[in-house]
Design a protein around this motif. Structure first.
Motif, PDB file in Angstrom:
ATOM      1  N   ASN A  97       0.812  -1.213   0.000  1.00  0.00           N
ATOM      2  CA  ASN A  97       0.000   0.000   0.000  1.00  0.00           C
ATOM      3  C   ASN A  97       0.851   1.271   0.000  1.00  0.00           C
ATOM      4  N   ALA A  98       2.076   1.173   0.446  1.00  0.00           N
ATOM      5  CA  ALA A  98       2.968   2.335   0.437  1.00  0.00           C
ATOM      6  C   ALA A  98       3.425   2.676  -0.982  1.00  0.00           C
ATOM      7  N   LYS A  99       3.505   1.649  -1.833  1.00  0.00           N
ATOM      8  CA  LYS A  99       3.969   1.848  -3.209  1.00  0.00           C
ATOM      9  C   LYS A  99       2.838   1.781  -4.234  1.00  0.00           C
ATOM     10  N   ASN A 100       1.607   1.525  -3.756  1.00  0.00           N
ATOM     11  CA  ASN A 100       0.444   1.401  -4.656  1.00  0.00           C
ATOM     12  C   ASN A 100       0.644   0.297  -5.693  1.00  0.00           C
ATOM     13  N   THR A 101       1.195  -0.814  -5.249  1.00  0.00           N
ATOM     14  CA  THR A 101       1.457  -1.911  -6.175  1.00  0.00           C
ATOM     15  C   THR A 101       0.801  -3.211  -5.706  1.00  0.00           C
ATOM     16  N   VAL A 102       0.445  -4.032  -6.678  1.00  0.00           N
ATOM     17  CA  VAL A 102      -0.006  -5.383  -6.420  1.00  0.00           C
ATOM     18  C   VAL A 102       0.795  -6.302  -7.331  1.00  0.00           C
ATOM     19  N   ASP A 103       1.365  -7.331  -6.746  1.00  0.00           N
ATOM     20  CA  ASP A 103       2.218  -8.257  -7.476  1.00  0.00           C
ATOM     21  C   ASP A 103       1.580  -9.643  -7.553  1.00  0.00           C
ATOM     22  N   LEU A 104       1.994 -10.379  -8.571  1.00  0.00           N
ATOM     23  CA  LEU A 104       1.588 -11.771  -8.701  1.00  0.00           C
ATOM     24  C   LEU A 104       2.844 -12.585  -8.977  1.00  0.00           C
ATOM     25  N   GLN A 105       3.277 -13.334  -7.980  1.00  0.00           N
ATOM     26  CA  GLN A 105       4.423 -14.223  -8.138  1.00  0.00           C
ATOM     27  C   GLN A 105       3.909 -15.539  -8.691  1.00  0.00           C
ATOM     28  N   MET A 106       4.435 -15.932  -9.834  1.00  0.00           N
ATOM     29  CA  MET A 106       3.965 -17.139 -10.505  1.00  0.00           C
ATOM     30  C   MET A 106       5.113 -18.134 -10.609  1.00  0.00           C
ATOM     31  N   ASN A 107       4.958 -19.268  -9.955  1.00  0.00           N
ATOM     32  CA  ASN A 107       5.962 -20.316  -9.967  1.00  0.00           C
ATOM     33  C   ASN A 107       5.409 -21.566 -10.637  1.00  0.00           C
ATOM     34  N   SER A 108       6.297 -22.464 -10.997  1.00  0.00           N
ATOM     35  CA  SER A 108       5.909 -23.736 -11.618  1.00  0.00           C
ATOM     36  C   SER A 108       4.928 -23.512 -12.765  1.00  0.00           C
ATOM     37  N   LEU A 109       5.279 -22.593 -13.621  1.00  0.00           N
ATOM     38  CA  LEU A 109       4.371 -22.220 -14.705  1.00  0.00           C
ATOM     39  C   LEU A 109       4.153 -23.365 -15.682  1.00  0.00           C
ATOM     40  N   LYS A 110       2.936 -23.408 -16.200  1.00  0.00           N
ATOM     41  CA  LYS A 110       2.524 -24.446 -17.147  1.00  0.00           C
ATOM     42  C   LYS A 110       2.077 -23.788 -18.456  1.00  0.00           C
ATOM     43  N   PRO A 111       2.097 -24.533 -19.547  1.00  0.00           N
ATOM     44  CA  PRO A 111       1.599 -23.960 -20.807  1.00  0.00           C
ATOM     45  C   PRO A 111       0.169 -23.425 -20.698  1.00  0.00           C
ATOM     46  N   ASP A 112      -0.648 -24.056 -19.859  1.00  0.00           N
ATOM     47  CA  ASP A 112      -2.030 -23.584 -19.673  1.00  0.00           C
ATOM     48  C   ASP A 112      -2.117 -22.230 -18.994  1.00  0.00           C
ATOM     49  N   ASP A 113      -1.018 -21.749 -18.437  1.00  0.00           N
ATOM     50  CA  ASP A 113      -1.002 -20.412 -17.834  1.00  0.00           C
ATOM     51  C   ASP A 113      -0.803 -19.319 -18.884  1.00  0.00           C
ATOM     52  N   THR A 114      -0.555 -19.703 -20.105  1.00  0.00           N
ATOM     53  CA  THR A 114      -0.366 -18.720 -21.174  1.00  0.00           C
ATOM     54  C   THR A 114      -1.630 -17.901 -21.372  1.00  0.00           C
ATOM     55  N   ALA A 115      -1.484 -16.580 -21.282  1.00  0.00           N
ATOM     56  CA  ALA A 115      -2.632 -15.684 -21.384  1.00  0.00           C
ATOM     57  C   ALA A 115      -2.143 -14.244 -21.290  1.00  0.00           C
TER      58      ALA A 115
END
Length: 114
Positions: A72-90
């Protein structure tokens, strides 16, 4: 209001990426933030969300692999994505919601391929 997403790219299966979305023009700490994705030929789906209080929820297909967080101090939201799969393509989009108001970012492409 502006939501600027970044961090997408091409990654091999099993790899990791970290998406980031910086918001401006809103009272960030008062908004629920979320990441959505839309694959070619498919409907946009909710991937992960985090409330203003920090509670999180995830679509079943990413549980244990993705982590949403906010600063909230930086006004950011992150998404850490591990063990990515081809179905995550988007294309991944961030969204800010408060009451009946919703704002979308421009999207960032994530491609998981060998």
């Amino acid at each position: 209001v502006q939501l600027q997403a970044s961090g997408g790219g091409l990654v091999q299966p099993g790899g990791s990426l970290r998406l980031s979305c910086v918001a401006s023009g809103i009272i960030f700490r008062s908004h629920e933030m979320a990441w959505y994705r839309q694959a070619p030929g498919k409907q946009r789906e909710l991937v992960a969300a985090i409330t203003s209080a920090g509670s999180t929820n995830y679509v079943d297909s990413v549980k244990g692999r993705f982590t949403i967080s906010r600063d909230n101090a930086k006004n950011t939201v992150d998404l850490q994505m591990n063990s990515l799969k081809p179905d995550d393509t988007a294309v991944y989009y961030c969204k800010a919601v408060r009451y009946e108001y919703a704002y979308w970012g421009q999207g960032t492409q994530v491609t998981v391929s060998s």
